[in-house]
Design a protein around this motif. Structure first.
Motif, short mmCIF file in Angstrom:
data_model
loop_
_atom_site.label_atom_id
_atom_site.label_comp_id
_atom_site.label_asym_id
_atom_site.label_seq_id
_atom_site.Cartn_x
_atom_site.Cartn_y
_atom_site.Cartn_z
N UNK A 9 0.97 -1.34 0.03
CA UNK A 9 0.13 -0.02 0.15
C UNK A 9 0.88 1.11 -0.19
N UNK A 10 1.38 1.88 -1.08
CA UNK A 10 2.15 2.86 -1.07
C UNK A 10 2.03 4.11 -0.33
N UNK A 32 3.59 -9.76 0.56
CA UNK A 32 2.81 -8.63 1.15
C UNK A 32 3.56 -7.98 2.21
N UNK A 33 3.72 -6.32 1.89
CA UNK A 33 4.45 -5.54 2.66
C UNK A 33 3.35 -5.30 3.90
N UNK A 34 3.81 -5.71 5.42
CA UNK A 34 3.07 -5.68 6.33
C UNK A 34 4.03 -5.28 7.64
N UNK A 35 3.25 -4.81 8.65
CA UNK A 35 4.04 -4.64 9.97
C UNK A 35 3.09 -5.56 11.01
N UNK A 36 3.82 -5.84 12.18
CA UNK A 36 3.06 -6.81 13.21
C UNK A 36 2.91 -6.00 14.44
N UNK A 37 1.91 -5.84 14.90
CA UNK A 37 1.60 -5.39 16.26
C UNK A 37 0.41 -6.40 16.75
N UNK A 207 -5.87 0.43 -2.71
CA UNK A 207 -4.27 0.81 -3.21
C UNK A 207 -3.18 -0.11 -3.38
N UNK A 208 -3.59 -1.39 -2.95
CA UNK A 208 -2.49 -2.37 -3.02
C UNK A 208 -2.10 -2.75 -4.34
N UNK A 209 -0.94 -2.55 -4.72
CA UNK A 209 -0.32 -2.71 -6.12
C UNK A 209 1.10 -3.31 -5.92
#
Length: 219
Positions: A9-10, A32-37, A207-209
């Protein structure tokens, strides 16, 4: 989780509100670009309270997923536009919800109860943004366990070790758990704990590209 990032998601972040290694690996393997919380919640108390109110099993799964995403959302700074994924899964057999076994003996007892029966895995996922739930999805899989004798169950639980305690049914179908079943009906990703196809379907219009497209380079 060494897979290269393929989609992102830019202009926003994607946050997984889970400490589940399986869910993290699914997103990472999909590039997939992601973060962890992680968002620990008292699942047992919430589940018991929901059952006391005669809440439907599907709604309980959504409630638990929602509370995880909501907890992470409340930590974010004002104006943060992150998309936060919360997920939860219930195992239901004979209208009883199974919790994760607390030791090897409990894991054996769970498998004895599931032996020769079809149980349901109800997987719920929600997405929060700016403190509000903007999407949710429920997926149910039918899992038919073959008739298991006590010797097999004992050998299986011993071979699984601590991993037998990670899920209510004492299995991961991508590993030794495949030996438990005679039939499985349902989405593979949802069975692993995250309805990935539906999540991606929701995120693309938001927006996921591919990374190359987000950088302005030819895709």
């Amino acid at each position: 989780m060494t897979q290269d990032i393929f989609v992102t998601l830019p202009n926003d972040k994607l946050v997984l509100a889970s400490s589940s290694q399986t869910r993290q690996t699914m997103l990472a393997n999909a590039g997939i670009a992601f973060q962890i919380q992680s968002a620990p919640v008292d699942e047992a108390s919430l589940r018991d309270a929901a059952l006391a109110e005669d809440m439907a099993k599907d709604d309980i799964a959504v409630l638990l997923a929602d509370m995880k995403a909501q907890a992470v959302s409340m930590r974010l700074a004002a104006g943060d536009d992150s998309y936060i994924i919360g997920a939860d899964q219930l195992l239901v057999c004979d209208d009883v919800i199974f919790a994760k076994p607390h030791d090897a003996k409990a894991a054996e007892q769970h498998l004895q109860a599931l032996s020769g029966k079809t149980h349901q895995l109800i997987t719920a996922a929600v997405i929060y943004r700016q403190g509000q739930r903007i999407w949710h999805h429920i997926e149910t899989a039918d899992m038919t366990v073959r008739t298991l004798d006590d010797n097999f169950i004992s050998a299986y639980v011993k071979a699984m070790g601590d991993a037998a305690l990670y899920s209510p049914g004492a299995y991961q179908i991508e590993g030794l758990g495949v030996h438990l079943f005679s039939q499985i009906k349902g989405c593979h990703y949802a069975i692993l704990g995250l309805p990935l196809l539906q999540i991606l379907g929701f995120l693309r219009p938001h927006g996921l590209v591919p990374m190359v497209a987000s950088s302005g380079l030819p895709a």
